[in-house]
Scaffold this motif. Sequence first.
Motif, short mmCIF file in Angstrom:
data_model
loop_
_atom_site.label_atom_id
_atom_site.label_comp_id
_atom_site.label_asym_id
_atom_site.label_seq_id
_atom_site.Cartn_x
_atom_site.Cartn_y
_atom_site.Cartn_z
N ALA A 17 0.83 -1.20 0.00
CA ALA A 17 0.00 0.00 0.00
C ALA A 17 0.87 1.26 0.00
O ALA A 17 0.58 2.22 -0.73
N SER A 18 1.94 1.26 0.76
CA SER A 18 2.78 2.45 0.84
C SER A 18 3.50 2.73 -0.47
O SER A 18 3.60 3.89 -0.89
N GLU A 79 -0.66 8.30 6.66
CA GLU A 79 -0.85 7.17 7.56
C GLU A 79 -1.83 6.15 6.97
O GLU A 79 -1.64 4.94 7.10
N ASN A 80 -2.87 6.63 6.29
CA ASN A 80 -3.88 5.75 5.70
C ASN A 80 -3.71 5.59 4.19
O ASN A 80 -4.60 5.07 3.52
N GLN A 104 -7.46 5.24 -1.88
CA GLN A 104 -6.86 4.79 -0.63
C GLN A 104 -6.28 3.42 -0.85
O GLN A 104 -6.93 2.55 -1.46
N CYS A 105 -5.05 3.23 -0.40
CA CYS A 105 -4.36 1.94 -0.53
C CYS A 105 -4.39 1.27 0.83
O CYS A 105 -3.83 1.78 1.80
#
Length: 155
Positions: A17-18, A79-80, A104-105
């Motif tokens: 995700a990041s 953070e999200n 959003q990941c």
Amino acid sequence: MDLFGKVEADVEITASASKFHQIFHHRPHHISNFSRGIIHGVDLLEGEWGKVGSIVIWRYSHDGKVVASKEIIEAVDEENNSITFTAIEGCLLQQYKSFKLKLQCIPKEKGSVVHWTLEYEKLHDGIPDSHGLLQLCVAMSKDIDAYLMEDNEVA
């Protein structure tokens, strides 16, 4: 008919995700290198890459033609792993009074899920919901994931 619309999609990807978020947050101008059939360029017009209030212009193929949308980065949540763009000029505002794209990941045990949300207000009730643009976002997500899975760094 309701003039307000919202379409959403989840895309399962292999990348973290990041890493995926970093592409949109700090390097959207690189997306045209690995999603060539969809994104033709992303340019920073004002501000800094990934900063709230910055203005970018996206050039992309949609419905068989190359179009452009000028957007402001409305929100970033590192953070999200989410970022929100709001259209302020260009092709989207020819059919919509307002148009917002949020991605959003979300991390999973293996890989992650990219959640796309497109919210808009149509100029009139003859305008269809934005499923075509949502599918473009899904296809672009898969292109980015394929690039990241080739051991390419997000640098």
